[in-house]
Design a protein around this motif. Sequence first.
Motif, PDB file in Angstrom:
ATOM      1  N   VAL A 117      -8.575 161.341  59.930  1.00  0.00           N
ATOM      2  CA  VAL A 117      -7.231 161.630  59.404  1.00  0.00           C
ATOM      3  C   VAL A 117      -6.804 160.526  58.438  1.00  0.00           C
ATOM      4  CG1 VAL A 117      -4.805 161.929  60.040  1.00  0.00           C
ATOM      5  CG2 VAL A 117      -6.621 162.897  61.489  1.00  0.00           C
ATOM      6  N   LYS A 118      -7.122 159.284  58.829  1.00  0.00           N
ATOM      7  CA  LYS A 118      -6.763 158.133  57.992  1.00  0.00           C
ATOM      8  C   LYS A 118      -7.392 158.268  56.591  1.00  0.00           C
ATOM      9  CE  LYS A 118      -6.824 153.288  59.091  1.00  0.00           C
ATOM     10  NZ  LYS A 118      -7.423 152.300  59.983  1.00  0.00           N
ATOM     11  N   LEU A 119      -8.628 158.751  56.577  1.00  0.00           N
ATOM     12  CA  LEU A 119      -9.311 158.902  55.288  1.00  0.00           C
ATOM     13  C   LEU A 119      -8.593 159.941  54.418  1.00  0.00           C
ATOM     14  CD1 LEU A 119     -11.699 158.340  53.350  1.00  0.00           C
ATOM     15  CD2 LEU A 119     -12.951 160.157  54.511  1.00  0.00           C
ATOM     16  N   SER A 120      -8.265 161.087  55.019  1.00  0.00           N
ATOM     17  CA  SER A 120      -7.576 162.125  54.219  1.00  0.00           C
ATOM     18  C   SER A 120      -6.265 161.593  53.675  1.00  0.00           C
ATOM     19  CB  SER A 120      -7.236 163.362  55.053  1.00  0.00           C
ATOM     20  OG  SER A 120      -8.307 163.711  55.824  1.00  0.00           O
ATOM     21  N   GLU A 121      -5.537 160.867  54.507  1.00  0.00           N
ATOM     22  CA  GLU A 121      -4.238 160.347  54.055  1.00  0.00           C
ATOM     23  C   GLU A 121      -4.416 159.332  52.936  1.00  0.00           C
ATOM     24  OE1 GLU A 121      -1.943 160.920  58.318  1.00  0.00           O
ATOM     25  OE2 GLU A 121      -2.415 158.888  57.612  1.00  0.00           O
TER      26      GLU A 121
END
Length: 644
Positions: A369-373
Amino acid sequence: MARCIAVLGASHVGKSTLVDRLCELEGRPPRPAEPYELRCVPFRFLDQSWTALDCPGSLEFIQDAADALLVADAALIVVSPDPEQAVLAAPYIRLVESSGVPHFIVVNKMDEAHSRLRDIAAALQAYSSSPIVLRQIPIRECERFAGAVDLFSERAWKYRDGAQSALIEIPEDLMDREQEARDEMLESLSEYDDWLLEEIIEEKHPQDSPVYAICARVLAENRVTEAFIASAEHRNGVTRLMKALRHETPPPAAARDRLGGAPAAVSFLARHRKHVGKTTFLRVFGEGLKAGDTLGGGGVGMLSDAGSDKPAALAEVEEGGVAAALKSDHLVPARLYTAQGGSEPPAWRAVARPLLHRALRPVHERDDVKLSEAIATIAGEDTGLTVSQDPESGAQVVGVQGALHLRRLRENLAEVFGVEAEDYPVATAFRETISRRVETHYRHKKQSGGAGQFADVKLTVAPSDRSEGFLFDQTVKGGAVPRQYIPAVETGAREAMRSGPLGFAVVDVSVTLLDGQHHAVDSSDMAFRIAGRSGVSQALTEAGPVLLEPIFDVEFSVPSHFTGALQPIVSSKRGHVLGFDRDPDAEGWDVMRTQMPGPALENLIAELRSATQGVGRYTAEFSHYEELYGREAEKIVTERKMPS
Ligand SMILES: Nc1nc2c(ncn2[C@@H]2O[C@H](COP(=O)(O)OP(=O)(O)OP(=O)(O)O)[C@@H](O)[C@H]2O)c(=O)[nH]1
Ligand SMILES: [Mg+2]
């Protein structure tokens, strides 16, 4: 009023060194340049404020240079003194010309020049639509760059290490050359000024000051491109250049007019910085900007010195000044802001179409999720980057300008957002279809205690025209398959199309349900759906499956000199050339229209760059699907079937 210059050009020509020297003329050295990042350098010269926008050299960051031009009053195109390298300046000349920003050429590293200045100018001329006019000529002593003669004032300076240059007489042996170069310069200028033309015809010696004024005017109108010489490393030619900029750089009102309308400020760069957050760099075109003022419909939180690493609050930014806006997350880069609104910049600035697509995944699964954000945040700031999702795999795909740009992205993800990511190729979107009509019969029957399952279908699959996708029809008579079950057969048939016998999505097939049987108790939607799916899958296997490969319209744009080098690249990748022409948008460039298969795009930019000294570019648009047979097709199908 403060003025702003964009300093751009190929890698390692000495742009950052030159900007350092301009800043050091009257001040302390600026913050050092970081590789691959645009640097803002505010400085003062003879009581006036300036900002130099030191653009990164690699073409992979040309979008940053384009965004800098958006706000610049003038541009310095810094070039190498080697005529062979003139082509490396071509993309920048092209960009600056498309922007309409008045520009100068600075031939730097004159201490390393082995060619005559006029040969360098001639090599650059091939890419410039306005005549390149020398403003200075070099004085050489024992083959060394020792000084320069200014062709306007006809004064000569001798450079001295660590001290101001000394005014000297024009050396005897340069007199003829000086006269010739001065005549050429005046002749070029006289094309745009009748008074000067008359002076020349009457063989008068025109005075300096009107000539300076003509120069400033033709610069502003982009009629001629003046060339200066320098050795930034040795601080030679820097003061002269700055004096010319001071005289000739138009005021910020001209840049504002070029942008149409009357923006109060224009954003040209945004970066997310650790512990600071989003920082948006702005040039102020209105009367001034203070923290708390409204811009783009929101308040500007804090204004900080654009040249400082750390936030350093500024009470107010004057007209033409450049500053970093913090705590102003509503601002986005490359936008023309009024107090209440924002509008799109002119179309010329969108130069960076994605040239390399790579899928990204986090090294540690927990960072998904951190990567997408983080990617979403970076995409809002990096104007040369695109983000999409691979419809087949769902992977995050970034469109970048090349390997360096990808590296900058990954470093940014790691350093600023604390996410380690790895990249991998995006699979080409192959499809498959069939080559003949097949009739099949399929019975789904299960009897395992309780209620059974029964569905019987007779159907055909047949190839349909390219791009028709999937068609379903039925010719069932006498309720052999009761009407309520027919949609279930269609659903099953569609499911079968998701992955055909070769392992790819099936397209351009029409399925017709001809006949069937049902059972009063055991038939159901589910049973007919399974029968439809299995029946169609079975039929596709027998119907001569064929691989379909996506074909792209690929248009190359390269300096004409390299057009010949494109053909082998295109044919080695199974593409074909449709034609080529002079590029109507840029002097000395050709466009070549080709069609290339999808897999050819994976590494195309690397090959194109190595064949064109890095300056070639292309655009690719999906065109259609084409059948692929033989060894190539077998290889692709085998790879698809291998467990990954
Ligand atoms: N001999 C010589 N070397 C120079 C001169 N100006 C810069 N250099 C050297 O050239 C190299 C590149 O200089 P930079 O100023 O970093 O060049 P740049 O154009 O900013 O490079 P990028 O930002 O990476 O594209 C450095 O090693 C400089 O010391 C010059 O006038 N003469
Ligand atoms: Mg640099």
